[in-house]
Design a protein around this motif. Sequence first.
Motif, PDB file in Angstrom:
ATOM      1  N   LYS A 435       0.770  -1.127   0.055  1.00 42.71           N
ATOM      2  CA  LYS A 435       0.117   0.068   0.028  1.00 42.71           C
ATOM      3  C   LYS A 435       0.907   1.391  -0.099  1.00 42.71           C
ATOM      4  O   LYS A 435       0.431   2.213  -0.625  1.00 42.71           O
ATOM      5  CB  LYS A 435      -0.991  -0.041   1.197  1.00 42.71           C
ATOM      6  N   VAL A 436       2.071   1.261   0.521  1.00 41.39           N
ATOM      7  CA  VAL A 436       2.915   2.366   0.723  1.00 41.39           C
ATOM      8  C   VAL A 436       3.239   2.497  -0.789  1.00 41.39           C
ATOM      9  O   VAL A 436       3.426   3.811  -1.301  1.00 41.39           O
ATOM     10  CB  VAL A 436       4.094   1.971   1.647  1.00 41.39           C
ATOM     11  N   PHE A 437       3.736   1.466  -1.631  1.00 38.75           N
ATOM     12  CA  PHE A 437       4.368   1.568  -2.806  1.00 38.75           C
ATOM     13  C   PHE A 437       3.364   2.046  -3.785  1.00 38.75           C
ATOM     14  O   PHE A 437       3.302   3.054  -4.710  1.00 38.75           O
ATOM     15  CB  PHE A 437       4.506   0.390  -3.211  1.00 38.75           C
ATOM     16  N   ILE A 438       1.908   1.727  -3.616  1.00 36.78           N
ATOM     17  CA  ILE A 438       0.882   1.949  -4.359  1.00 36.78           C
ATOM     18  C   ILE A 438       0.477   3.614  -4.167  1.00 36.78           C
ATOM     19  O   ILE A 438       0.129   4.401  -5.173  1.00 36.78           O
ATOM     20  CB  ILE A 438      -0.465   1.335  -3.846  1.00 36.78           C
ATOM     21  N   LEU A 478      -6.293   8.145   0.734  1.00 32.16           N
ATOM     22  CA  LEU A 478      -5.306   7.507   1.763  1.00 32.16           C
ATOM     23  C   LEU A 478      -6.216   6.800   2.826  1.00 32.16           C
ATOM     24  O   LEU A 478      -7.365   7.432   3.308  1.00 32.16           O
ATOM     25  CB  LEU A 478      -4.377   8.079   2.250  1.00 32.16           C
ATOM     26  N   GLU A 479      -5.827   5.432   3.033  1.00 32.63           N
ATOM     27  CA  GLU A 479      -6.428   5.000   4.269  1.00 32.63           C
ATOM     28  C   GLU A 479      -5.695   3.939   5.238  1.00 32.63           C
ATOM     29  O   GLU A 479      -4.442   4.021   4.996  1.00 32.63           O
ATOM     30  CB  GLU A 479      -7.351   3.911   3.859  1.00 32.63           C
ATOM     31  N   GLY A 480      -6.058   4.044   6.529  1.00 30.84           N
ATOM     32  CA  GLY A 480      -5.273   3.227   7.485  1.00 30.84           C
ATOM     33  C   GLY A 480      -4.130   3.733   7.594  1.00 30.84           C
ATOM     34  O   GLY A 480      -3.876   5.032   7.748  1.00 30.84           O
ATOM     35  N   PRO A 481      -3.077   2.914   7.769  1.00 36.02           N
ATOM     36  CA  PRO A 481      -1.641   3.606   8.137  1.00 36.02           C
ATOM     37  C   PRO A 481      -0.960   4.371   7.145  1.00 36.02           C
ATOM     38  O   PRO A 481      -0.415   5.221   7.518  1.00 36.02           O
ATOM     39  CB  PRO A 481      -0.707   1.999   8.155  1.00 36.02           C
ATOM     40  N   CYS A 482      -1.150   4.287   5.924  1.00 37.72           N
ATOM     41  CA  CYS A 482      -0.777   5.272   4.810  1.00 37.72           C
ATOM     42  C   CYS A 482      -1.061   6.560   5.178  1.00 37.72           C
ATOM     43  O   CYS A 482      -0.475   7.551   4.925  1.00 37.72           O
ATOM     44  CB  CYS A 482      -1.060   4.666   3.502  1.00 37.72           C
ATOM     45  N   ARG A 483      -2.583   6.678   5.801  1.00 35.43           N
ATOM     46  CA  ARG A 483      -2.974   8.179   5.934  1.00 35.43           C
ATOM     47  C   ARG A 483      -2.341   8.795   6.973  1.00 35.43           C
ATOM     48  O   ARG A 483      -1.899   9.969   7.168  1.00 35.43           O
ATOM     49  CB  ARG A 483      -4.378   7.923   6.350  1.00 35.43           C
ATOM     50  N   ILE A 485       0.703   7.909   8.365  1.00 43.74           N
ATOM     51  CA  ILE A 485       2.295   8.140   7.676  1.00 43.74           C
ATOM     52  C   ILE A 485       2.230   9.661   7.007  1.00 43.74           C
ATOM     53  O   ILE A 485       3.095  10.397   7.196  1.00 43.74           O
ATOM     54  CB  ILE A 485       2.638   6.948   6.920  1.00 43.74           C
ATOM     55  N   VAL A 486       1.462   9.898   6.056  1.00 42.20           N
ATOM     56  CA  VAL A 486       1.466  11.033   5.416  1.00 42.20           C
ATOM     57  C   VAL A 486       1.106  12.309   6.037  1.00 42.20           C
ATOM     58  O   VAL A 486       1.614  13.143   6.027  1.00 42.20           O
ATOM     59  CB  VAL A 486       0.580  10.875   4.073  1.00 42.20           C
ATOM     60  N   LEU A 487      -0.099  12.124   6.816  1.00 41.88           N
ATOM     61  CA  LEU A 487      -0.619  13.557   7.640  1.00 41.88           C
ATOM     62  C   LEU A 487      -0.006  13.740   8.902  1.00 41.88           C
ATOM     63  O   LEU A 487       0.140  14.714   9.276  1.00 41.88           O
ATOM     64  CB  LEU A 487      -2.113  13.281   7.434  1.00 41.88           C
ATOM     65  N   LEU A 488       0.282  12.584   9.612  1.00 39.52           N
ATOM     66  CA  LEU A 488       0.770  12.851  10.918  1.00 39.52           C
ATOM     67  C   LEU A 488       2.352  12.568  10.983  1.00 39.52           C
ATOM     68  O   LEU A 488       2.783  12.860  12.017  1.00 39.52           O
ATOM     69  CB  LEU A 488       0.185  11.850  11.920  1.00 39.52           C
ATOM     70  N   GLY A 489       3.056  11.749  10.178  1.00 38.61           N
ATOM     71  CA  GLY A 489       4.235  11.327  10.280  1.00 38.61           C
ATOM     72  C   GLY A 489       4.463  10.297  11.201  1.00 38.61           C
ATOM     73  O   GLY A 489       5.642   9.846  11.541  1.00 38.61           O
ATOM     74  N   SER A 490       3.645   9.309  11.432  1.00 36.90           N
ATOM     75  CA  SER A 490       3.446   8.258  12.453  1.00 36.90           C
ATOM     76  C   SER A 490       3.896   7.027  11.643  1.00 36.90           C
ATOM     77  O   SER A 490       3.802   7.036  10.229  1.00 36.90           O
ATOM     78  CB  SER A 490       2.350   8.164  13.137  1.00 36.90           C
ATOM     79  N   HIS A 491       3.935   5.857  12.292  1.00 33.29           N
ATOM     80  CA  HIS A 491       4.393   4.346  11.643  1.00 33.29           C
ATOM     81  C   HIS A 491       5.439   4.412  10.807  1.00 33.29           C
ATOM     82  O   HIS A 491       5.351   3.842   9.602  1.00 33.29           O
ATOM     83  CB  HIS A 491       3.045   3.971  10.861  1.00 33.29           C
ATOM     84  N   ALA A 498       8.905   6.478   5.889  1.00 32.70           N
ATOM     85  CA  ALA A 498       9.520   7.705   5.893  1.00 32.70           C
ATOM     86  C   ALA A 498       9.730   8.470   4.455  1.00 32.70           C
ATOM     87  O   ALA A 498       9.574   9.645   4.401  1.00 32.70           O
ATOM     88  CB  ALA A 498      10.784   7.628   6.751  1.00 32.70           C
ATOM     89  N   ASN A 499      10.206   7.379   3.713  1.00 36.55           N
ATOM     90  CA  ASN A 499      10.631   8.123   2.361  1.00 36.55           C
ATOM     91  C   ASN A 499       9.130   8.789   1.713  1.00 36.55           C
ATOM     92  O   ASN A 499       9.032   9.667   0.987  1.00 36.55           O
ATOM     93  CB  ASN A 499      10.951   7.010   1.379  1.00 36.55           C
ATOM     94  N   LEU A 500       7.983   8.003   1.784  1.00 40.20           N
ATOM     95  CA  LEU A 500       6.710   8.356   1.333  1.00 40.20           C
ATOM     96  C   LEU A 500       6.237   9.813   2.147  1.00 40.20           C
ATOM     97  O   LEU A 500       5.871  10.827   1.473  1.00 40.20           O
ATOM     98  CB  LEU A 500       5.755   7.492   1.889  1.00 40.20           C
ATOM     99  N   ARG A 501       6.544   9.879   3.446  1.00 39.69           N
ATOM    100  CA  ARG A 501       6.049  11.307   4.098  1.00 39.69           C
ATOM    101  C   ARG A 501       6.821  12.453   3.689  1.00 39.69           C
ATOM    102  O   ARG A 501       6.378  13.649   3.447  1.00 39.69           O
ATOM    103  CB  ARG A 501       6.366  10.899   5.686  1.00 39.69           C
TER     104      ARG A 501
END
Length: 674
Positions: A435-438, A478-483, A485-491, A498-501
Amino acid sequence: MDGSQQQSGGGGRPYRSHLRPACIPCRRRKSRCQTAADNTACVTCLAHQTECYFPEDSRTSESPEPARRRRRAEPRASVEASGLTPARAGVRAAASFHGGAKANTSASMAGSGSAAMGRQASVPVSIAPPMSVAAMSRPGQNYHDRAEGPAMALGSDDDQHLNLHIVGPATTNDSQVLSTYLSGIPGATRSTRMIVPEPASCSRPVLFTEVQKRPVGVILNRSSSAEKLEIIEKLLEPHNEAVIDEYFRKVNVCLPLLDEASFRRQYQEDKTRISPALLACLYAHTIIYWQSSPTLSRYRCPESRFIWNLASEAVYSELHLSPGMSIIKAILLNIGGRPTTSLIGNGVLLGSAVSIAHSLGLNHNPLPWQIPQAEKYLRMKIWWSVLVHDRWTSLAHGTPPHIQKAQYDVPPPTIEYLRQSSTEANSSRFEITAKVFISLVALSEVLGLFLQYVYSVRRERLTTTDLELALNQWTEKLEGPCRRIVLLGSHLEINGAANLRLAYLTAKLLLQRIQLESEKQTEAVNEEQIMNRYSAARMTSEEMLMLIQDFQKDHLGDFWMAVSSFAFPSAVNFLLRCALETENTPEGLVQSHSFKIAHDLIAALRSHQEQHKWDLGDICIAQHAEIVEKILAGVAPDEQGGNSSSLDLQEFDASILDHVFPSIWDPLQNAFTW
């Protein structure tokens, strides 16, 4: 000299005898062809050090069956193996040399609009049997040996003389009609291959023609790339397999380019069938993760720069001698390697990879084609990786992207597409990393719109509102952990998180800079709106700072796109410009929020560089650390209690930063020509 003249000495053959015509290389050179009694190669080929073979030779089969009979049988067998009738698939090439003066006649290209890569030309040589399904699903396989098994529609071995080059859409129908007609005439075949879509699909047929990969006159023996690979493996021994383990653990899960199961099986059975350039670049690419590996960190790391130089030489050698699917993968590993030191070289290689991908038809949606599933997923995975590198390299280097949205229809990745070639298809780890890659591929598509706006001469169709909407829509999906990751910088412990964020913050900052410059160009300039744009961009830069400050050692040792390193100097350059444009005194400059963010960002990058040897901050530190320190020193009190600064910001033109900071390292700013 006529054909009746004989060579001197027993065992020689008559020159230009009808029983033994001249060898093929001599016919091409139009030179005299003579053989000595104790040599199978002619004197001229020995002098030129080229491969010597004659029209009746069959180098692809050891069958005692006469060559003429084999030539008649090959086209029919090839079509039957493909599962397609001649009327639908055209005819699989098996051109022959028919003795006498006609033996040197070149087969015409199937479709006059198709151009071979470089100076390579379509030639009438017999094509080898296609690869098996399993072989085609293995990245870089069959470098020296041909696999047996079910036929593949488009696969060709890396060691074969031919590639399948796509025929231009304008001439596809013409070539299809002609090939269908010629298929019913014995000996009148054409070297073409028609890929017919599924009956229910609305996709149009795609035609491929055979082109020669290897330059004329270059013999096939031990390649230069294989020699470079041997040196690299000697330097890595006995940790070669541990390096490969680290690649699949850190890199391939975040940017899936290779099929792990097939690659490992081939590596164990016969790794000589893997492209040397691909394997060399895999080793070099993974060296950066040596210190973060629990296994490798206990041993001394070889000199990475020397290994990278060898790997690059292997890529350029193989790119010249046998360009194909494997060289695209090798190039992507090469330009994605860290640390980044060759800006122009990476751009040249990426352009080559995109060109070869287009030549092989990777920009077409293969799902409706009547080819095996394994090949469909392989082609799509390579294309997604090419697309990601093209988009972010364009942003980093300040150059237009090579791939245009209107020129490809490959569907975006899904869990099901990625599951087909994963060894952990049923694990929770696979699903989240997939999902991170997608999400990264989808963000790359949004970035493509930004780049289109930046580099387009005419901007009537796209507005800054369109760009903002595209990024917001991507975020909302974005859903679940990916959301998080992007919005909060968590997970951030998830591979590639980290690369996606950081990629998201980079794209967001680019959008805000586009909006800022657009506001400045309006006829009725709204100062409050411009200040609001400055504030939004500073907040995004501060989010980038907090992300860097929160990084732990494991985050730094995770997967990173090499071009991410260009995000930091761009952000610092923008922050310094904001400070200079909004402050009037040196003291105010140093105390400004923009300057503090820039100073803290450089400090955080330097801390990671010194403690963990994190290379992604090297460019920013090299380009901006000194000037920030000089600005601080300029407002420091001198020994008499006065101020040592002679800088008058009221008369300071912020545009001189373009001369202070090399613009090549600030692609975001360098891209704008307002």
